[in-house]
Design an enzyme around this catalytic site. Structure first.
Site, mmCIF file in Angstrom:
data_model
loop_
_atom_site.group_PDB
_atom_site.id
_atom_site.type_symbol
_atom_site.label_atom_id
_atom_site.label_comp_id
_atom_site.label_asym_id
_atom_site.label_seq_id
_atom_site.Cartn_x
_atom_site.Cartn_y
_atom_site.Cartn_z
ATOM 1 N N ILE A 161 0.820 -1.213 0.000
ATOM 2 C CA ILE A 161 0.000 0.000 0.000
ATOM 3 C C ILE A 161 0.860 1.273 0.000
ATOM 4 C CG2 ILE A 161 -0.272 0.359 2.512
ATOM 5 C CD1 ILE A 161 -3.326 0.580 1.936
ATOM 6 N N HIS A 178 6.445 -12.296 5.583
ATOM 7 C CA HIS A 178 6.195 -11.839 4.218
ATOM 8 C C HIS A 178 7.496 -11.419 3.573
ATOM 9 C CE1 HIS A 178 5.752 -8.427 6.953
ATOM 10 N NE2 HIS A 178 6.276 -7.678 5.992
ATOM 11 N N HIS A 202 9.139 -9.004 0.693
ATOM 12 C CA HIS A 202 8.954 -7.847 -0.181
ATOM 13 C C HIS A 202 9.669 -8.120 -1.497
ATOM 14 C CE1 HIS A 202 7.804 -4.896 3.094
ATOM 15 N NE2 HIS A 202 8.374 -5.840 3.825
#
Ligand code: AMP
Length: 121
Positions: free
Chosen positions: A34, A103, A105
């Site tokens: 985001i 996670h 990136h």
């Protein structure tokens, strides 16, 4: 509820909050960050709840391997693998981890000299 159910990414997996999802299979999901740190900034997330790399065990080795491969395949399929890209996994406070579901990136789309450093917080 499992631990992941309380994280932002658990909510994205369950479609409780919106995200720009670019890839999904039974065990992984990938969506655009985001607040991108590069022209392409996609987060690859296992659906299995693992708070951080520090919480990973040898049982997660194959899953985390497939996470890396999914990012590489995405880079190839989107046509930027040849130009290059960076993968980053923040672990814990000093790395600036903010979402406690593992996670990866994926950063690409421009020379990354400053981008990766910036994203490393
Ligand atoms: P980290 O700092 O490694 O834990 O990365 C968490 C990332 O999640 C940051 O880069 C945020 O910009 C990103 N992020 C936070 N909220 C959302 C959201 N609702 N959708 C997509 N990415 C998000």
């Amino acid at each position: 509820m499992s631990e992941q159910d309380t994280t932002l990414f658990g909510k994205i997996i369950r479609r409780e909050i919106p995200a720009d999802i670019v890839f999904e299979n039974d065990e992984l999901i990938a969506f655009r960050d985001i607040a991108p740190s590069a022209p392409v900034h996609v987060l690859f997330v296992p659906k299995t709840p693992i708070a951080s790399l520090d919480a990973a065990t040898p049982d997660h080795a194959a899953l985390l391997g497939r996470l890396m491969i999914a990012a590489a395949e995405y880079a190839r399929s989107e046509g930027f693998a040849e130009d290059g890209y960076r993968v980053v996994m923040n672990c814990g406070r000093d790395a600036g981890q903010t979402v406690f579901q593992v996670h990866l990136h994926l950063l690409a789309g421009a020379p990354l000299g400053g981008f990766g450093a910036r994203h490393a917080h």
